[in-house]
Motif scaffolding. Structure first.
Motif, PDB file in Angstrom:
ATOM      1  N   PRO A 130       0.808  -1.133   0.017  1.00 36.44           N
ATOM      2  CA  PRO A 130       0.147  -0.051  -0.015  1.00 36.44           C
ATOM      3  C   PRO A 130       0.899   1.159  -0.073  1.00 36.44           C
ATOM      4  CG  PRO A 130       0.116  -0.777   2.330  1.00 36.44           C
ATOM      5  CD  PRO A 130       0.881  -1.756   1.373  1.00 36.44           C
ATOM      6  N   GLU A 131       1.614   1.456  -1.140  1.00 34.77           N
ATOM      7  CA  GLU A 131       2.744   2.338  -1.248  1.00 34.77           C
ATOM      8  C   GLU A 131       2.042   3.877  -0.707  1.00 34.77           C
ATOM      9  OE1 GLU A 131       4.949   1.943  -4.430  1.00 34.77           O
ATOM     10  OE2 GLU A 131       6.422   0.341  -3.465  1.00 34.77           O
ATOM     11  N   ARG A 132       1.050   4.059  -1.790  1.00 32.95           N
ATOM     12  CA  ARG A 132       0.433   5.386  -1.528  1.00 32.95           C
ATOM     13  C   ARG A 132      -0.392   5.860  -0.236  1.00 32.95           C
ATOM     14  NH1 ARG A 132      -3.453   6.592  -6.590  1.00 32.95           N
ATOM     15  NH2 ARG A 132      -3.642   8.600  -5.679  1.00 32.95           N
ATOM     16  N   ALA A 133      -0.906   4.665   0.529  1.00 35.53           N
ATOM     17  CA  ALA A 133      -1.325   4.703   1.537  1.00 35.53           C
ATOM     18  C   ALA A 133      -0.411   4.963   2.693  1.00 35.53           C
ATOM     19  CB  ALA A 133      -2.175   3.550   2.009  1.00 35.53           C
ATOM     20  N   MET A 134       0.503   4.406   2.676  1.00 32.34           N
ATOM     21  CA  MET A 134       1.658   4.376   3.508  1.00 32.34           C
ATOM     22  C   MET A 134       2.394   5.943   3.650  1.00 32.34           C
ATOM     23  SD  MET A 134       3.678   0.619   3.749  1.00 32.34           S
ATOM     24  CE  MET A 134       4.328   0.684   2.059  1.00 32.34           C
ATOM     25  N   ALA A 135       2.497   6.430   2.192  1.00 33.09           N
ATOM     26  CA  ALA A 135       3.179   7.622   2.041  1.00 33.09           C
ATOM     27  C   ALA A 135       2.213   8.752   2.657  1.00 33.09           C
ATOM     28  CB  ALA A 135       3.502   7.779   0.625  1.00 33.09           C
ATOM     29  N   ALA A 136       1.096   8.656   2.234  1.00 34.92           N
ATOM     30  CA  ALA A 136       0.143   9.473   2.837  1.00 34.92           C
ATOM     31  C   ALA A 136       0.038   9.262   4.506  1.00 34.92           C
ATOM     32  CB  ALA A 136      -1.418   9.300   2.535  1.00 34.92           C
ATOM     33  N   ALA A 137       0.064   8.211   5.009  1.00 31.50           N
ATOM     34  CA  ALA A 137      -0.082   8.205   6.491  1.00 31.50           C
ATOM     35  C   ALA A 137       1.313   8.882   7.063  1.00 31.50           C
ATOM     36  CB  ALA A 137       0.119   6.512   6.939  1.00 31.50           C
ATOM     37  N   LEU A 138       2.389   8.463   6.487  1.00 33.12           N
ATOM     38  CA  LEU A 138       3.733   9.078   6.788  1.00 33.12           C
ATOM     39  C   LEU A 138       3.731  10.641   6.977  1.00 33.12           C
ATOM     40  CD1 LEU A 138       6.300   8.180   8.260  1.00 33.12           C
ATOM     41  CD2 LEU A 138       7.406   8.190   5.972  1.00 33.12           C
ATOM     42  N   ALA A 139       2.997  11.052   5.803  1.00 30.22           N
ATOM     43  CA  ALA A 139       3.163  12.564   5.604  1.00 30.22           C
ATOM     44  C   ALA A 139       2.098  13.127   6.840  1.00 30.22           C
ATOM     45  CB  ALA A 139       2.606  12.795   4.384  1.00 30.22           C
ATOM     46  N   ARG A 140       0.967  12.694   7.005  1.00 32.07           N
ATOM     47  CA  ARG A 140       0.046  13.102   8.018  1.00 32.07           C
ATOM     48  C   ARG A 140       0.761  12.866   9.415  1.00 32.07           C
ATOM     49  NH1 ARG A 140      -3.779  10.110   4.689  1.00 32.07           N
ATOM     50  NH2 ARG A 140      -3.564   8.379   6.537  1.00 32.07           N
ATOM     51  N   ALA A 141       1.373  11.633   9.602  1.00 30.98           N
ATOM     52  CA  ALA A 141       2.108  11.667  10.979  1.00 30.98           C
ATOM     53  C   ALA A 141       2.874  12.415  11.270  1.00 30.98           C
ATOM     54  CB  ALA A 141       2.879  10.112  11.197  1.00 30.98           C
ATOM     55  N   GLY A 142       3.744  12.834  10.157  1.00 30.12           N
ATOM     56  CA  GLY A 142       4.830  13.985  10.377  1.00 30.12           C
ATOM     57  C   GLY A 142       4.360  15.254  10.764  1.00 30.12           C
ATOM     58  N   ARG A 143       3.134  15.458  10.636  1.00 31.72           N
ATOM     59  CA  ARG A 143       2.433  16.705  10.913  1.00 31.72           C
ATOM     60  C   ARG A 143       1.879  16.815  12.359  1.00 31.72           C
ATOM     61  NH1 ARG A 143       1.017  16.640   5.483  1.00 31.72           N
ATOM     62  NH2 ARG A 143      -0.878  15.941   6.004  1.00 31.72           N
ATOM     63  N   ARG A 144       1.765  15.623  12.857  1.00 33.04           N
ATOM     64  CA  ARG A 144       1.138  15.678  14.263  1.00 33.04           C
ATOM     65  C   ARG A 144       1.813  16.176  15.254  1.00 33.04           C
ATOM     66  NH1 ARG A 144      -1.439   9.678  15.775  1.00 33.04           N
ATOM     67  NH2 ARG A 144      -3.221   9.610  14.091  1.00 33.04           N
ATOM     68  N   PRO A 145       1.100  16.981  16.298  1.00 35.79           N
ATOM     69  CA  PRO A 145       1.943  17.656  17.268  1.00 35.79           C
ATOM     70  C   PRO A 145       2.735  16.662  18.049  1.00 35.79           C
ATOM     71  CG  PRO A 145      -0.559  18.236  17.034  1.00 35.79           C
ATOM     72  CD  PRO A 145      -0.235  17.262  16.241  1.00 35.79           C
ATOM     73  N   GLY A 146       4.045  16.999  18.304  1.00 37.99           N
ATOM     74  CA  GLY A 146       4.928  16.098  19.157  1.00 37.99           C
ATOM     75  C   GLY A 146       5.294  14.998  18.331  1.00 37.99           C
ATOM     76  N   ALA A 147       4.954  14.819  16.946  1.00 43.59           N
ATOM     77  CA  ALA A 147       5.273  13.456  16.167  1.00 43.59           C
ATOM     78  C   ALA A 147       6.715  12.955  16.166  1.00 43.59           C
ATOM     79  CB  ALA A 147       4.862  13.555  14.855  1.00 43.59           C
ATOM     80  N   TRP A 148       7.656  14.309  16.611  1.00 39.08           N
ATOM     81  CA  TRP A 148       9.071  14.084  16.483  1.00 39.08           C
ATOM     82  C   TRP A 148       9.790  14.041  17.792  1.00 39.08           C
ATOM     83  CZ3 TRP A 148      11.147  12.203  11.999  1.00 39.08           C
ATOM     84  CH2 TRP A 148      10.476  12.722  10.777  1.00 39.08           C
ATOM     85  N   GLY A 149       8.728  13.986  18.572  1.00 36.42           N
ATOM     86  CA  GLY A 149       9.461  13.752  20.123  1.00 36.42           C
ATOM     87  C   GLY A 149       9.455  12.372  20.538  1.00 36.42           C
ATOM     88  N   ARG A 150       9.895  12.341  21.866  1.00 33.55           N
ATOM     89  CA  ARG A 150      10.199  10.909  22.231  1.00 33.55           C
ATOM     90  C   ARG A 150       9.028  10.195  22.786  1.00 33.55           C
ATOM     91  NH1 ARG A 150      13.943  11.084  27.399  1.00 33.55           N
ATOM     92  NH2 ARG A 150      11.923  11.837  28.519  1.00 33.55           N
ATOM     93  N   PRO A 151       8.652   9.045  22.200  1.00 38.88           N
ATOM     94  CA  PRO A 151       7.481   8.362  22.678  1.00 38.88           C
ATOM     95  C   PRO A 151       7.621   7.522  24.014  1.00 38.88           C
ATOM     96  CG  PRO A 151       8.735   6.684  21.011  1.00 38.88           C
ATOM     97  CD  PRO A 151       9.424   8.276  21.192  1.00 38.88           C
ATOM     98  N   PRO A 152       6.592   7.054  24.604  1.00 37.09           N
ATOM     99  CA  PRO A 152       6.553   6.167  25.906  1.00 37.09           C
ATOM    100  C   PRO A 152       7.276   4.943  25.365  1.00 37.09           C
ATOM    101  CG  PRO A 152       4.251   7.098  25.365  1.00 37.09           C
ATOM    102  CD  PRO A 152       5.045   7.425  24.061  1.00 37.09           C
ATOM    103  N   VAL A 153       7.951   4.391  26.309  1.00 38.54           N
ATOM    104  CA  VAL A 153       8.946   3.209  25.807  1.00 38.54           C
ATOM    105  C   VAL A 153       8.091   1.954  25.630  1.00 38.54           C
ATOM    106  CG1 VAL A 153      10.986   4.055  27.070  1.00 38.54           C
ATOM    107  CG2 VAL A 153       9.136   2.820  28.435  1.00 38.54           C
TER     108      VAL A 153
END
Length: 477
Positions: A130-153
């Motif tokens: 699902p390359e298009r769906a994964m690319a779209a999901a990754l793009a949306r994820a990158g714009r989520r608040p805190g997406a590039w922060g440290r996640p819960p372990v």
């Protein structure tokens, strides 16, 4: 499609003519090579790529191909022979030497040479991903608040909840850890559940990557035979009594490599036998999302029927998406969860948050169920195509079970067939297959092949691959 033999033949001819050119000298243009040798542009491109990989040719975009200049002499090679003594000394002190044979894993990870049909792959062909769906999901994820922060372990709570719902039963989000792929989860589980030198019961045959994990941890794999209905309970009980093992690793759904599904009457037996032995069952639920269109209702994971913490459950998104989408879950109940968490944290800290956010975006999108339905239809078509082609061209090969899920077929070869010779001959004929020997932790009763239908481009490639395999079989028979 270009033929591998044409590529290799052209590469050989060009290799023999390189002395005509001085180092750095320009070779004829691709158009000139096409006209001179009467081959396709793709064949020329692949032949030049082969020479480039050998360090004989350098290509420059827009300029052409040139004879490579001799490499300057590097520093003198060091002497690493001392490592043989050091590594052997370590092994001598271990109950089970932690030497690892990764050949059974590498055969499914290595890209085949150009022109070779890939019957040994373990991941969806790019056309099925699902390359298009994964690319779209990754793009949306990158714009989520805190997406590039440290996640819960332990992983994002929403993603843990999604996996817990998929497992079912009494499993809750707090009993799920997010891990970086099923292989990583299995590694964590075996390290947590068994000390070095201990026996671990495994299905026979079984996934070579699991055998490699066990041996890398210093464990001793002990085989328990499976049949068309999965692991045989009375032999499992015998193995627990004989070895004192405290871990059994199994794939109850579309087992790799046999494709067997654990029969309903055996499910409770397996859990009862493990519970009475004071042992854990590691359930590798690796292809639940690669069900075929005609499969019907699936049995629930063993973990959903377990209230006593016997089952440690592993499941993943990787097989149904992409080899690089390494998001999986490790679920367990009771005190063992803390040990699993500790090993997970020490080994990897956590799974990168953008990947977890992308997983949430993907599985929550309308594209996700559409993708699973499309894959189910295509896998059935490919399975049926390969089955029909084998019956037509290779009736000598026994196909005891046709699975309704997963991505491969398990074939027993005629008595006396040398599976290593057949594998090598098949590769020369242009088809890569997986030999059966690495799937056994002890001597196999017969020679086998595993043929995957998931990594090829189309059903026409499946037909052609089986014809090539027939040619190879005739050469070694």
């Amino acid at each position: 499609m270009y033929e591998r033999s044409s590529v290799m033949e052209l590469a050989d001819r060009l290799r023999g003519e390189l002395d005509r050119y001085s180092p750095g000298g320009k070779l004829p243009s691709s158009r000139a090579l096409v006209e001179r040798f009467r081959v396709s542009p793709v064949t020329v491109s692949r032949a030049l790529a082969q020479l480039t990989a050998e360090g004989l040719v350098v290509t420059r975009p827009g300029a052409g191909a040139f004879r490579a200049r001799p490499r300057a002499d590097g520093p003198a090679a060091g002497d690493t022979s001392w490592q043989e003594v050091a590594l052997s000394a370590d092994a001598a002190a271990e109950l089970v030497p932690r030497t690892v044979d990764a050949s059974g894993v590498l055969v499914t990870l290595a890209a085949p040479p150009p022109g070779v049909i890939e019957f040994n792959g373990g991941y969806l062909h790019p056309s099925l991903q699902p390359e298009r769906a994964m690319a779209a999901a990754l793009a949306r994820a990158g714009r989520r608040p805190g997406a590039w922060g440290r996640p819960p372990v332990d992983g994002l709570p929403e993603l843990r909840e999604w996996f817990a719902r998929g497992i079912g039963g009494a499993i809750t989000a707090v009993e799920v850890l997010i891990t970086a792929g099923g292989q990583s989860a299995l590694t964590t589980a075996l390290r947590a559940l068994a000390p070095p030198g201990a026996p671990v019961l495994v299905e026979s045959p079984t996934y070579p990557g699991m055998l490699a994990i066990a041996r890398a941890a210093g464990l001793r794999p002990v085989p328990v035979p499976v049949d068309a209905d999965g692991v045989r309970p009375h032999l499992l009980a015998d193995a627990f009594r004989a070895t004192g093992a405290r871990v059994f690793v199994c794939q109850p759904l579309f087992q790799n490599p046999t494709g067997a599904v654990l029969a309903p009457e055996r499910r409770g037996e397996v859990l009862r036998i493990a519970r009475e032995a004071g042992a854990f069952v590691v359930e590798d639920d690796f292809v639940r999302r690669l069900v075929h269109e005609d499969a019907g209702p699936l049995p629930r994971p063993l973990a959903s029927d377990d209230s006593d913490g016997v089952v440690v459950h592993v499941c993943s998104l990787t097989k149904a998406t992409s080899p690089s989408f390494r998001v999986s879950a490790l679920a367990a109940r009771g005190p063992v969860l803390e040990r699993l968490r500790a090993i997970q944290v020490v080994d990897t800290f956590f799974v990168p948050r953008p990947l977890q956010e992308a997983a949430l975006e993907l599985v929550g999108s309308p594209a996700w169920p559409r993708h699973l339905r499309a894959v189910a239809t295509e896998l059935k078509n490919r399975r049926d195509t390969m089955t029909a082609a084998l019956r037509l061209h290779l009736p000598e090969f026994a196909l005891p079970h046709i699975p309704a899920g997963g991505y491969h077929l398990w074939l027993r070869l005629p008595d006396g067939t040398d599976e290593q010779a057949l594998t090598a001959t098949a590769l020369r004929a242009g088809v890569a297959v997986t030999p059966g020997r690495p799937y056994f932790s002890a001597e196999p009763a017969a020679a086998h092949l595993r043929l995957s239908f998931v990594a090829v481009a189309s059903t026409s490639e499946i037909d052609e691959g089986v014809r090539r395999l027939r040619t190879a079989f005739e050469q070694v028979s």
